[in-house]
Design an enzyme around this catalytic site. Structure first.
Site, short mmCIF file in Angstrom:
data_model
loop_
_atom_site.label_atom_id
_atom_site.label_comp_id
_atom_site.label_asym_id
_atom_site.label_seq_id
_atom_site.Cartn_x
_atom_site.Cartn_y
_atom_site.Cartn_z
CE LYS A 1 -1.69 2.88 2.71
NZ LYS A 1 -1.74 4.01 1.75
CB SER B 1 3.89 9.84 11.06
OG SER B 1 2.70 9.11 11.16
CG ASP C 1 0.63 8.81 0.76
OD1 ASP C 1 0.62 8.96 1.99
OD2 ASP C 1 -0.03 9.54 -0.03
CB CYS D 1 12.96 9.82 7.45
SG CYS D 1 13.97 8.76 6.40
CD GLU E 1 9.57 13.90 11.19
OE1 GLU E 1 8.43 13.44 11.44
OE2 GLU E 1 10.43 13.29 10.55
CD GLU F 1 13.37 1.59 9.01
OE1 GLU F 1 13.94 2.63 9.39
OE2 GLU F 1 13.86 0.46 9.13
P1 NAD Z 1 1.90 8.63 7.65
O1 NAD Z 1 2.16 7.82 8.85
O2 NAD Z 1 0.77 9.57 7.67
O3 NAD Z 1 1.68 7.70 6.37
C1 NAD Z 1 2.60 6.70 5.98
C2 NAD Z 1 1.86 5.56 5.29
O4 NAD Z 1 0.97 4.96 6.23
C3 NAD Z 1 0.97 6.02 4.12
O5 NAD Z 1 0.98 5.04 3.11
C4 NAD Z 1 -0.40 6.12 4.77
O6 NAD Z 1 -1.44 5.99 3.85
C5 NAD Z 1 -0.36 4.93 5.72
N1 NAD Z 1 -1.28 5.01 6.88
C6 NAD Z 1 -1.88 6.11 7.41
N2 NAD Z 1 -2.64 5.75 8.47
C7 NAD Z 1 -2.50 4.42 8.63
C8 NAD Z 1 -2.99 3.48 9.57
N3 NAD Z 1 -3.81 3.82 10.57
N4 NAD Z 1 -2.61 2.19 9.45
C9 NAD Z 1 -1.75 1.80 8.48
N5 NAD Z 1 -1.26 2.65 7.55
C10 NAD Z 1 -1.61 3.95 7.62
O7 NAD Z 1 3.26 9.37 7.34
P2 NAD Z 1 3.50 10.56 6.33
O8 NAD Z 1 3.19 11.83 7.02
O9 NAD Z 1 2.86 10.29 5.04
O10 NAD Z 1 5.08 10.43 6.12
C11 NAD Z 1 5.97 11.27 6.72
C12 NAD Z 1 6.54 10.63 7.97
O11 NAD Z 1 7.25 9.46 7.60
C13 NAD Z 1 7.56 11.52 8.66
O12 NAD Z 1 7.38 11.45 10.04
C14 NAD Z 1 8.90 10.89 8.27
O13 NAD Z 1 9.95 11.15 9.16
C15 NAD Z 1 8.53 9.44 8.19
N6 NAD Z 1 9.47 8.71 7.35
C16 NAD Z 1 10.36 7.87 7.95
C17 NAD Z 1 11.30 7.19 7.18
C18 NAD Z 1 12.31 6.28 7.81
O14 NAD Z 1 12.94 5.53 7.08
N7 NAD Z 1 12.50 6.30 9.10
C19 NAD Z 1 11.32 7.38 5.80
C20 NAD Z 1 10.39 8.24 5.24
C21 NAD Z 1 9.46 8.90 6.02
#
Ligand code: NAD
Length: 545
Positions: free
Chosen positions: A209, A261, A211, A316, A414, A282
């Site tokens: 899945k 996140s 985004d 990230c 962040e 991650e």
């Molecule tokens: P997010 O958590 O909102 O979304 C990430 C993914 O999870 C998306 O595909 C989203 O559709 C899905 N999602 C949302 N709600 C969900 C749920 N309840 N259950 C399962 N999946 C769900 O994150 P974001 O805001 O889109 O991404 C940015 C964040 O990601 C930042 O905090 C960043 O630091 C982090 N990030 C971390 C890494 C790493 O390797 N540590 C890499 C990239 C991004």
């Protein structure tokens, strides 16, 4: 395309502007670069029912609708898992060398189609081309690494048995089955490949899945994987809003690899715990860069530019805090501010811009709120601090803050945008304490000419990655080494041995020969235990056990 309808040309644009953050090439419209027929063919591979709803996905730079993306329902997710589960045993039964060959062919296909792929990543994310290329380079490194190293990582290992020579023990790695992969919008190429390549080569099928915002890149990658020899059903792509489709994926998966996140990561972890399945998480970061008094100032400034503003800070591992020793602080800041103001903003599908757009209105709002909150509470804005609608509706200037205090949101939260706070420090103990004063622990960097000093500081930093004299690329791109977060930055690791072993189930097979593990030849328990104690002591003395 040929393989693509994503044309490699760039829309003509004005010459680089003069003054602070001049604009580079513009992208007037995505259409010539992304024909509708190409998009239509891609979305055919989303697992959806016949009357699925759709949601419009907008290009960050032009605001145009890229695609009306069909949305999978929870029932479609179930179907995707059924198909993946049916395909997985035959895929796992292939010799690992054959599965690795698929990764090798995928590697070459990505480079053969580089301009198209980079265009699509740029169109979906708004990032500058160099940052899209970094994704390709990272993805390729992961494919090469796992193609070469997977047979070794997955090999059955002999282990010492309880009775040396008589107990034959081996550890066997089985694929988990069907992995649920949930990925964010900020690195739609590198992170997907880094996570899916080891899952597939270990013999798993994957239900993925991405985004919604970056689903086309995932679909495009999948097409190449199928052309490279991956069975059609081994990589299923489902779409939908995270809180709806994400939990449905976790509900059916044998293991979940999640990137996103910290807030969502906690929910995924709770759901996975309820099902007693494993997960890797991650998550977010509040990463620090430390410049010691013996650092090469110019290299540190260049590293700060890369570390703070790559992918417009939506990375990230990017730095949101820089600590500079007071002896270099003013000089560093002057150079950093000058160079930051000279970065060219732009959305062109070429290498003309240094910094691209933010990815969404939500991102623009959260970045603006952080900067306004800091400004209102007394921070100084030394560079940037403004939206740039003249370049594109979601552009924000690379921003440097000073005088940031714990009362400001930007201090500990962040931002996930092109905003960095700079602080001075007096000594190492003070700076390491400040850098570790965060719930996160993803990336840190240390700049010094003294390798021993760097290592000692690194060992004291609470951070899954520490880069020395580099921003993030040294650790992030060295895919033979595992990366990931401590604290609220996550659980588990991607890349390296951990990055593939997480997708396997370890089984121990122990075969007893000649003597049983019980009294021998009708001996009494007393005599047997005495003999055993004697043998165990002897083995220890001989250094055998
Ligand atoms: P997010 O958590 O909102 O979304 C990430 C993914 O999870 C998306 O595909 C989203 O559709 C899905 N999602 C949302 N709600 C969900 C749920 N309840 N259950 C399962 N999946 C769900 O994150 P974001 O805001 O889109 O991404 C940015 C964040 O990601 C930042 O905090 C960043 O630091 C982090 N990030 C971390 C890494 C790493 O390797 N540590 C890499 C990239 C991004």
């Amino acid at each position: 395309m040929t393989t693509s309808g994503v044309t490699p040309q760039t829309a003509p644009g004005p010459a680089p502007g003069a003054g602070a953050n001049g604009a580079a090439t513009r992208l007037e419209t995505i259409r010539p670069h992304l024909p509708r027929e190409f998009v239509a063919r891609l979305v055919e591979d989303v697992v959806v029912g016949s009357n699925a709803g759709t949601t419009p996905i907008h290009a960050p730079v032009t605001g145009e609708v890229i695609v009306e993306l069909p949305q999978s329902a929870p029932g479609d997710v179930r179907l995707a898992f059924q198909k993946a589960r049916a395909a997985q045993p035959a895929w796992a039964a292939r010799p690992v060398g054959e599965r690795a060959a698929v990764l090798r062919r995928l590697h070459d296909l990505l480079f053969d189609n580089e301009p198209h792929l980079l265009n699509l990543v740029q169109i979906e994310t708004g990032k500058a081309r160099l940052h899209a290329y970094e994704e390709l380079a990272g993805a390729a490194a992961a494919l090469r690494h796992y193609a070469a190293a997977a047979p070794g990582y997955l090999k059955t290992r002999r282990r010492a048995g309880i009775l040396p020579g008589l107990t034959k023990v081996s550890e066997v790695r089985h694929p988990k089955g069907v992995v649920g992969l949930i990925t964010p919008w900020n690195y739609p190429l590198a992170l997907v490949v880094m996570d899916i390549a080891p899952a597939l080569v270990a013999g798993n099928a994957v239900v993925h899945k991405p985004d919604n915002a970056t689903t086309l890149t995932a679909l495009y990658l999948r097409q190449f994987a199928v052309r490279a020899g991956l069975p059609q059903d081994a990589w299923q792509i489902v779409t939908g809003e995270g809180p709806v489709t994400g939990p449905a994926v976790v509900d059916h998966a044998d293991y979940v690899a999640f990137t996103g996140s910290t807030r969502t990561g906690r929910q995924v972890a709770q759901q996975a715990a309820g099902r007693l399945i494993g997960c890797s998480l991650e998550l977010g970061g509040k990463n620090s860069m430390i410049v010691f008094d013996d650092a090469d100032l110019e290299k540190a400034v260049q590293g700060a530019l890369r570390g703070c503003f790559s992918s417009a800070g939506q990375l990230c591992v990017s730095f949101e805090r820089i600590y500079v020793h007071y002896s270099l602080h003013d000089q560093f800041l002057e150079r950093f501010v000058t160079e930051t103001k000279a970065l060219r903003l732009g959305g062109g599908l070429d290498y003309g811009a240094d910094v691209g757009s933010l990815a969404s209105t939500r991102q623009l709002e959260s970045v603006t709120l952080h900067v306004e909150d800091a400004r209102a509470k007394g921070a100084k804005v030394l560079a940037g601090g403004r939206r740039r609608p003249d370049v594109g509706s979601l552009f924000y200037e690379p921003t440097i803050l000073s005088g940031v205090t714990a009362a400001m949101n930007v201090y500990a939260q962040e931002t996930f945008g092109p905003v960095v706070s700079v602080f001075g420090f007096k000594n190492e103990a003070e700076v390491l304490e400040a850098a570790n004063d965060t719930v996160y622990g993803l990336n840190a960097a240390v700049w010094t000419r003294d390798a021993k000093r760097a290592r000692e500081a690194a060992l004291r930093l609470h951070s899954g990655m520490v880069n020395v004299n580099e921003a993030y690329g040294a650790a992030f791109g060295s895919v033979a080494a595992a990366i990931g977060g401590m604290g609220d930055s996550g659980l588990g690791r991607r890349n390296g041995a951990e990055g593939i072993h997480r997708y396997t189930e370890l089984q121990t097979i122990a075969r007893q020969t000649v003597l049983p593990l019980a009294p021998w030849f009708g001996e009494s328990p007393e005599r047997y235990t005495k003999q055993l104690t004697f043998s165990l002591r002897l083995l220890k003395r001989l250094g055998l056990k």
